[in-house]
Design a protein around this motif. Structure first.
Motif, PDB file in Angstrom:
ATOM      1  N   MET A 198       6.422 -28.237 -20.307  1.00 17.30           N
ATOM      2  CA  MET A 198       6.014 -26.906 -20.711  1.00 17.30           C
ATOM      3  C   MET A 198       5.754 -26.086 -19.461  1.00 17.30           C
ATOM      4  O   MET A 198       5.352 -26.629 -18.433  1.00 17.30           O
ATOM      5  CB  MET A 198       4.735 -26.998 -21.553  1.00 17.30           C
ATOM      6  CG  MET A 198       4.386 -25.728 -22.282  1.00 17.30           C
ATOM      7  SD  MET A 198       3.005 -25.959 -23.420  1.00 17.30           S
ATOM      8  CE  MET A 198       1.655 -25.644 -22.324  1.00 17.30           C
ATOM      9  N   GLY A 199       5.995 -24.790 -19.528  1.00 17.18           N
ATOM     10  CA  GLY A 199       5.739 -23.930 -18.388  1.00 17.18           C
ATOM     11  C   GLY A 199       5.580 -22.491 -18.830  1.00 17.18           C
ATOM     12  O   GLY A 199       5.640 -22.179 -20.015  1.00 17.18           O
ATOM     13  N   TYR A 200       5.385 -21.623 -17.852  1.00 17.84           N
ATOM     14  CA  TYR A 200       5.312 -20.202 -18.152  1.00 17.84           C
ATOM     15  C   TYR A 200       5.965 -19.424 -17.030  1.00 17.84           C
ATOM     16  O   TYR A 200       6.134 -19.917 -15.923  1.00 17.84           O
ATOM     17  CB  TYR A 200       3.866 -19.717 -18.385  1.00 17.84           C
ATOM     18  CG  TYR A 200       2.959 -19.748 -17.178  1.00 17.84           C
ATOM     19  CD1 TYR A 200       2.808 -18.623 -16.363  1.00 17.84           C
ATOM     20  CD2 TYR A 200       2.238 -20.882 -16.862  1.00 17.84           C
ATOM     21  CE1 TYR A 200       1.966 -18.645 -15.268  1.00 17.84           C
ATOM     22  CE2 TYR A 200       1.387 -20.913 -15.771  1.00 17.84           C
ATOM     23  CZ  TYR A 200       1.255 -19.797 -14.977  1.00 17.84           C
ATOM     24  OH  TYR A 200       0.431 -19.821 -13.890  1.00 17.84           O
ATOM     25  N   THR A 214       7.582 -21.440 -22.011  1.00 10.77           N
ATOM     26  CA  THR A 214       8.764 -22.218 -22.345  1.00 10.77           C
ATOM     27  C   THR A 214       8.401 -23.678 -22.589  1.00 10.77           C
ATOM     28  O   THR A 214       7.478 -24.211 -21.977  1.00 10.77           O
ATOM     29  CB  THR A 214       9.858 -22.086 -21.251  1.00 10.77           C
ATOM     30  OG1 THR A 214      11.036 -22.749 -21.680  1.00 10.77           O
ATOM     31  CG2 THR A 214       9.404 -22.671 -19.934  1.00 10.77           C
ATOM     32  N   PHE A 215       9.102 -24.292 -23.524  1.00  9.04           N
ATOM     33  CA  PHE A 215       8.923 -25.701 -23.866  1.00  9.04           C
ATOM     34  C   PHE A 215      10.238 -26.418 -23.592  1.00  9.04           C
ATOM     35  O   PHE A 215      11.313 -25.905 -23.920  1.00  9.04           O
ATOM     36  CB  PHE A 215       8.570 -25.855 -25.346  1.00  9.04           C
ATOM     37  CG  PHE A 215       7.272 -25.204 -25.717  1.00  9.04           C
ATOM     38  CD1 PHE A 215       6.097 -25.931 -25.701  1.00  9.04           C
ATOM     39  CD2 PHE A 215       7.236 -23.875 -26.079  1.00  9.04           C
ATOM     40  CE1 PHE A 215       4.896 -25.326 -26.041  1.00  9.04           C
ATOM     41  CE2 PHE A 215       6.034 -23.261 -26.422  1.00  9.04           C
ATOM     42  CZ  PHE A 215       4.867 -23.996 -26.404  1.00  9.04           C
ATOM     43  N   TYR A 216      10.151 -27.606 -23.020  1.00 11.48           N
ATOM     44  CA  TYR A 216      11.311 -28.431 -22.726  1.00 11.48           C
ATOM     45  C   TYR A 216      11.188 -29.720 -23.522  1.00 11.48           C
ATOM     46  O   TYR A 216      10.083 -30.231 -23.702  1.00 11.48           O
ATOM     47  CB  TYR A 216      11.364 -28.793 -21.236  1.00 11.48           C
ATOM     48  CG  TYR A 216      11.379 -27.599 -20.319  1.00 11.48           C
ATOM     49  CD1 TYR A 216      12.599 -27.045 -19.925  1.00 11.48           C
ATOM     50  CD2 TYR A 216      10.206 -27.028 -19.859  1.00 11.48           C
ATOM     51  CE1 TYR A 216      12.617 -25.939 -19.086  1.00 11.48           C
ATOM     52  CE2 TYR A 216      10.231 -25.922 -19.019  1.00 11.48           C
ATOM     53  CZ  TYR A 216      11.434 -25.387 -18.635  1.00 11.48           C
ATOM     54  OH  TYR A 216      11.458 -24.300 -17.809  1.00 11.48           O
ATOM     55  N   LEU A 256      12.887 -24.169 -25.523  1.00  8.57           N
ATOM     56  CA  LEU A 256      12.471 -22.989 -26.274  1.00  8.57           C
ATOM     57  C   LEU A 256      11.846 -22.025 -25.288  1.00  8.57           C
ATOM     58  O   LEU A 256      10.950 -22.396 -24.530  1.00  8.57           O
ATOM     59  CB  LEU A 256      11.441 -23.348 -27.350  1.00  8.57           C
ATOM     60  CG  LEU A 256      10.792 -22.149 -28.046  1.00  8.57           C
ATOM     61  CD1 LEU A 256      11.803 -21.405 -28.897  1.00  8.57           C
ATOM     62  CD2 LEU A 256       9.616 -22.597 -28.886  1.00  8.57           C
ATOM     63  N   ILE A 257      12.333 -20.793 -25.273  1.00  8.12           N
ATOM     64  CA  ILE A 257      11.791 -19.735 -24.435  1.00  8.12           C
ATOM     65  C   ILE A 257      11.170 -18.726 -25.381  1.00  8.12           C
ATOM     66  O   ILE A 257      11.865 -18.158 -26.226  1.00  8.12           O
ATOM     67  CB  ILE A 257      12.893 -19.102 -23.560  1.00  8.12           C
ATOM     68  CG1 ILE A 257      13.550 -20.183 -22.708  1.00  8.12           C
ATOM     69  CG2 ILE A 257      12.324 -17.978 -22.711  1.00  8.12           C
ATOM     70  CD1 ILE A 257      14.887 -19.779 -22.136  1.00  8.12           C
ATOM     71  N   ALA A 287       5.376 -33.354 -30.940  1.00 11.38           N
ATOM     72  CA  ALA A 287       6.575 -32.532 -31.042  1.00 11.38           C
ATOM     73  C   ALA A 287       6.143 -31.209 -31.656  1.00 11.38           C
ATOM     74  O   ALA A 287       5.006 -31.056 -32.092  1.00 11.38           O
ATOM     75  CB  ALA A 287       7.632 -33.206 -31.922  1.00 11.38           C
ATOM     76  N   MET A 288       7.050 -30.250 -31.657  1.00  9.77           N
ATOM     77  CA  MET A 288       6.745 -28.986 -32.311  1.00  9.77           C
ATOM     78  C   MET A 288       7.842 -28.644 -33.292  1.00  9.77           C
ATOM     79  O   MET A 288       9.019 -28.872 -33.035  1.00  9.77           O
ATOM     80  CB  MET A 288       6.538 -27.862 -31.293  1.00  9.77           C
ATOM     81  CG  MET A 288       7.649 -27.654 -30.318  1.00  9.77           C
ATOM     82  SD  MET A 288       7.236 -26.474 -29.022  1.00  9.77           S
ATOM     83  CE  MET A 288       7.338 -24.945 -29.877  1.00  9.77           C
TER      84      MET A 288
END
Length: 157
Positions: A99-101, A108-110, A121-122, A83-84
């Motif tokens: 996670m993506g970009y 971004t994190f999902y 999170l963007i 987790a973050m």
């Protein structure tokens, strides 16, 4: 136009940014544990095959985050998941489920919060700070989910 033929909209990099962008991708880590994997400093072919100067800041940050997440997960026990945590505010913790970009500069994190609420999170790459945390795995699942390994597999495709 500026003296020397530069356009006003040309990006000006600091000396540190220019040095970092020109450097060959390297990874160096040393840990207190004697059982640190020998390949801890090796970069996967998928990360090395495209030169850094051809990657957007978002893609470059995304690829490096994948390596950190995978390495973090390798040290978790069977009762923990990655987790973050967030700094500042009351946003809390996000269990990383994706996670993506988005080129050129957004990562971004999902995931979900500890209560199961959906979160995303963007983050702009210039504001990127990620604190990886170990959370107890979701009680419904027999096995912990490992996003880092899936992300690395996706790099290879």
């Amino acid at each position: 136009m500026r003296p020397g033929g530069e356009h006003m909209d040309d990006r000006i990099a600091t000396a540190a940014e220019a040095y970092e962008n020109a450097a060959m991708p390297q990874r160096r880590e040393v840990h207190t544990e004697e059982d640190t994997p020998e390949d801890a400093n090796e970069l996967p072919e998928a990360v090395r095959k495209t030169p850094v100067e051809e990657k957007s800041p978002a893609r470059w940050a995304y690829e490096r985050l994948i390596l950190y997440i995978k390495a973090f997960e390798e040290r978790l026990d069977s009762e923990e998941e990655v987790a973050m945590g967030f700094t500042g505010g009351d946003a809390g913790v996000l269990r990383i489920e994706g996670m993506g970009y988005f080129d050129p500069d957004v990562v971004t994190f999902y995931g979900s919060d500890p209560a199961g609420g959906r979160m995303q999170l963007i983050q702009h790459v210039t504001q990127l700070n990620v604190a990886l945390r170990a959370l107890p795995k979701a009680e419904k699942r027999a096995e912990p989910r490992r996003i880092g390994f899936r992300l690395v597999r996706d790099l290879d495709t």
